[in-house]
Enzyme design. Structure first.
Site: not given
Ligand code: CP
Length: 307
Positions: A55-56, A83, A105, A133
């Site tokens: 999603r993100t 590496k 992320r 998040h």
């Molecule tokens: N909600 C969320 O962060 O989903 P993803 O891990 O798929 O990005």
């Protein structure tokens, strides 16, 4: 607003409302035949993902492209990270390619904060370890406000693996800034020891919390972050803390069911609940694009870039 978005706790009430109001305006572009705006033409957004995401990652890419930014997608798998290249050297390499914003992320809590000290562009935290998040919390607040018309005084119950959840922490910080009352519910082993310092209350009894909730947000049990047994069995966890149809009927008539995804259907949420009319799960994904457009626009575009 700050140059970076690292923590939901860094947002003032005015900042958060500006993002939600801007997202409301930008959401209207999704209904037009041509969804693109020229706002970030000539700007480059790098999506730097060291952890898996559906999603993100897709949502930030769609958001940047709808604002006409150039987008570079970087995944640690298949890169020189394999590496042994460090986060700093990876970031400096991407900056040399002209990144105006880096969306990161990372599995390590604090990685976006470190990155912000190394690059000139804006850093957006797309999830760091079990820490935060913030754009998930923003899209959740946006979804609650759209469905229920307000955030002030809203009673939000967040259920499940709070210990490993960056979504829970960011939601507690943001929702308390916006005037909502948050209750965390889960087994004692999955509630952080430091929760006493968080602006929320805690309960271990889901059935008692549900009738007093305007929103119930179910969280995934993050087995991949667990190195010990936190509950006797998945079946026992589901019996005590899972949301099935019988439990959903305990909610007030107007209440909604949320989940940030990915879901474990049949564990924390039953399939019929996830697919019910009360569920906002698909809306959350759609709203994520508008909210991330607003974040990129406000960090990179500002008022002079509006057109
Ligand atoms: N909600 C969320 O962060 O989903 P993803 O891990 O798929 O990005």
């Amino acid at each position: 607003m700050n140059r970076h978005l690292i923590s939901a706790g860094d947002l003032t009430r005015a900042d958060a409302l500006l993002i939600l109001d801007t997202a409301d305006e930008l959401a209207q572009t999704a209904t037009r035949p041509i969804k693109k705006l020229p706002t970030l033409r000539g700007r480059t957004v790098v999506n730097l993902f060291f952890e898996d995401s559906t999603r993100t990652r897709i949502s930030f890419e769609a958001a940047a492209k709808r604002l006409s930014a150039d987008v570079i997608n970087f995944s640690a798998k298949g890169s020189s990270v394999a590496k042994g290249e460090s986060l700093k050297d990876t970031a400096l390499t991407l900056e040399a390619m002209g990144a105006d914003a880096v969306v990161i992320r990372h599995g390590a809590s604090g990685a976006p904060h470190r990155l912000a000290g190394w690059v000139r562009g804006s850093v957006v935290n797309a999830g760091d370890g079990s820490h935060e998040h913030p754009t998930q919390a923003l899209l959740d607040a946006f979804t609650m406000r759209r469905r229920l018309g307000r955030l002030d005084g809203l009673r939000v119950t967040i259920v499940g693996d709070i210990l490993h959840s960056r979504v829970a922490r960011s939601n507690v910080l943001l929702l308390s800034t916006l005037g909502a009352e948050v209750t965390l519910v889960g087994p004692p082993t999955l509630i952080p020891v430091a929760v006493g310092a968080w602006p929320c209350s805690v309960s271990y009894d889901l059935d008692a919390a549900l009738p007093k909730s305007d929103v119930v947000m179910m969280l995934r049990v993050q087995q991949e972050r667990m190195n010990a047994a936190y509950f006797p069995s998945v079946r026992e966890y589901s019996r005590r803390y899972g949301l099935d149809g019988t439990r959903m009927a305990m909610l007030p008539g107007h209440a909604v069911v949320m989940h940030p995804g990915p879901m474990n259907r049949g564990v924390e949420i039953a399939a019929d609940v996830a697919d019910s009319a009360r569920s906002t799960i698909v809306e959350q994904v759609a709203n994520g694009v508008s909210v991330r457009m607003a974040v990129l626009y406000l960090l990179l575009g500002g008022s002079e870039a509006r057109s």
